[in-house]
Design a protein around this motif. Structure first.
Motif, short mmCIF file in Angstrom:
data_model
loop_
_atom_site.label_atom_id
_atom_site.label_comp_id
_atom_site.label_asym_id
_atom_site.label_seq_id
_atom_site.Cartn_x
_atom_site.Cartn_y
_atom_site.Cartn_z
N ARG A 93 0.83 -1.21 0.00
CA ARG A 93 0.00 0.00 0.00
C ARG A 93 0.86 1.26 0.00
NH1 ARG A 93 -3.18 -3.77 1.98
NH2 ARG A 93 -5.40 -3.56 1.57
N ASP A 94 0.27 2.33 -0.53
CA ASP A 94 0.91 3.64 -0.57
C ASP A 94 0.93 4.24 0.84
OD1 ASP A 94 0.17 6.86 -1.37
OD2 ASP A 94 1.84 5.86 -2.37
N HIS A 95 1.86 5.15 1.08
CA HIS A 95 1.96 5.76 2.41
C HIS A 95 0.69 6.53 2.79
CE1 HIS A 95 3.01 9.33 0.06
NE2 HIS A 95 2.76 10.05 1.15
N THR A 96 -0.02 7.06 1.79
CA THR A 96 -1.25 7.79 2.10
C THR A 96 -2.35 6.85 2.57
OG1 THR A 96 -1.91 7.74 -0.23
CG2 THR A 96 -0.74 9.70 0.53
N SER A 97 -2.33 5.62 2.08
CA SER A 97 -3.29 4.61 2.56
C SER A 97 -3.01 4.28 4.02
CB SER A 97 -3.20 3.34 1.73
OG SER A 97 -3.54 3.61 0.40
N ILE A 98 -1.75 4.26 4.39
CA ILE A 98 -1.38 3.99 5.78
C ILE A 98 -1.79 5.16 6.67
CG2 ILE A 98 0.53 3.47 7.35
CD1 ILE A 98 -0.25 1.23 5.27
N MET A 99 -1.59 6.39 6.19
CA MET A 99 -2.03 7.57 6.94
C MET A 99 -3.54 7.51 7.17
SD MET A 99 0.26 10.54 5.08
CE MET A 99 -0.94 11.79 5.42
N ASN A 100 -4.28 7.15 6.13
CA ASN A 100 -5.73 7.04 6.24
C ASN A 100 -6.13 5.95 7.23
OD1 ASN A 100 -8.54 7.58 5.35
ND2 ASN A 100 -8.38 5.49 4.56
N ALA A 101 -5.44 4.82 7.20
CA ALA A 101 -5.75 3.72 8.12
C ALA A 101 -5.52 4.16 9.57
CB ALA A 101 -4.88 2.50 7.80
N ARG A 103 -5.63 7.26 10.75
CA ARG A 103 -6.67 8.24 11.07
C ARG A 103 -8.01 7.56 11.32
NH1 ARG A 103 -10.54 10.33 8.26
NH2 ARG A 103 -9.75 9.52 6.29
N ARG A 104 -8.38 6.62 10.45
CA ARG A 104 -9.66 5.92 10.58
C ARG A 104 -9.71 5.11 11.87
NH1 ARG A 104 -14.05 6.01 9.21
NH2 ARG A 104 -14.37 3.99 8.27
N HIS A 105 -8.61 4.45 12.22
CA HIS A 105 -8.60 3.67 13.46
C HIS A 105 -8.79 4.60 14.66
CE1 HIS A 105 -7.76 0.38 16.18
NE2 HIS A 105 -6.91 1.18 16.82
N GLU A 106 -8.14 5.74 14.64
CA GLU A 106 -8.31 6.70 15.73
C GLU A 106 -9.75 7.19 15.81
OE1 GLU A 106 -5.36 9.62 14.78
OE2 GLU A 106 -3.72 8.38 15.55
N GLU A 107 -10.37 7.46 14.66
CA GLU A 107 -11.77 7.91 14.63
C GLU A 107 -12.71 6.82 15.15
OE1 GLU A 107 -12.60 9.00 10.61
OE2 GLU A 107 -11.48 10.88 10.73
N LEU A 108 -12.51 5.61 14.68
CA LEU A 108 -13.40 4.51 15.04
C LEU A 108 -13.32 4.16 16.53
CD1 LEU A 108 -12.78 2.17 11.98
CD2 LEU A 108 -14.92 3.37 12.52
N ASN A 109 -12.17 4.42 17.13
CA ASN A 109 -11.96 4.04 18.53
C ASN A 109 -11.89 5.21 19.48
OD1 ASN A 109 -11.65 1.02 18.40
ND2 ASN A 109 -10.26 1.68 16.80
N GLY A 110 -12.20 6.40 19.00
CA GLY A 110 -12.21 7.58 19.87
C GLY A 110 -10.87 7.97 20.42
#
Length: 117
Positions: A93-101, A103-110
């Motif tokens: 995966r591209d580094h931007t996909s990792i950045m998104n992952a 961010r999304r994990h932080e959002e999903l778990n507060g």
């Protein structure tokens, strides 16, 4: 088969060999492999499903967790592994996909950025 153009010889055929997910799993450092295996077991998935290219939510949310854990728990020469390196471990995966992952994990778990550091 893809093609590349050389200034000296014209068109050159380049055969790319896809790397299967099992091979990527074997190439991971042992601690990264252990994290991937733990998360895969937690969600009743295979490790290759976790690092594969599947966009389905059943794979992506556990993948977000594994990427987050790798970034926060692994240290290479005293710092977190680079985003491109983590991307190479998780299906190329591209580094931007990792950045998104992350961010999304932080959002999903507060989680906040301060807790992530």
């Amino acid at each position: 088969m893809s093609h590349a153009t050389s200034l000296w010889r014209g068109v050159i055929r380049v055969r790319t060999v896809p790397v299967c997910n099992e091979a990527r799993h074997r190439q991971m450092p042992p601690r990264v492999r252990a994290i991937v295996d733990e998360v895969a077991e937690k969600y009743d998935l295979r490790s290759d499903q976790l690092i594969g290219r599947g966009p389905a939510r059943v794979y992506s949310h556990p993948r977000f967790e594994a990427i987050y854990r790798v970034r926060s728990e692994i240290s290479i020469n005293g710092s977190a592994p680079s985003l491109p390196l983590i991307g190479s471990w998780f299906g190329g995966r591209d580094h931007t996909s990792i950045m998104n992952a992350l961010r999304r994990h932080e959002e999903l778990n507060g989680l906040s950025q301060a807790e992530a550091a």
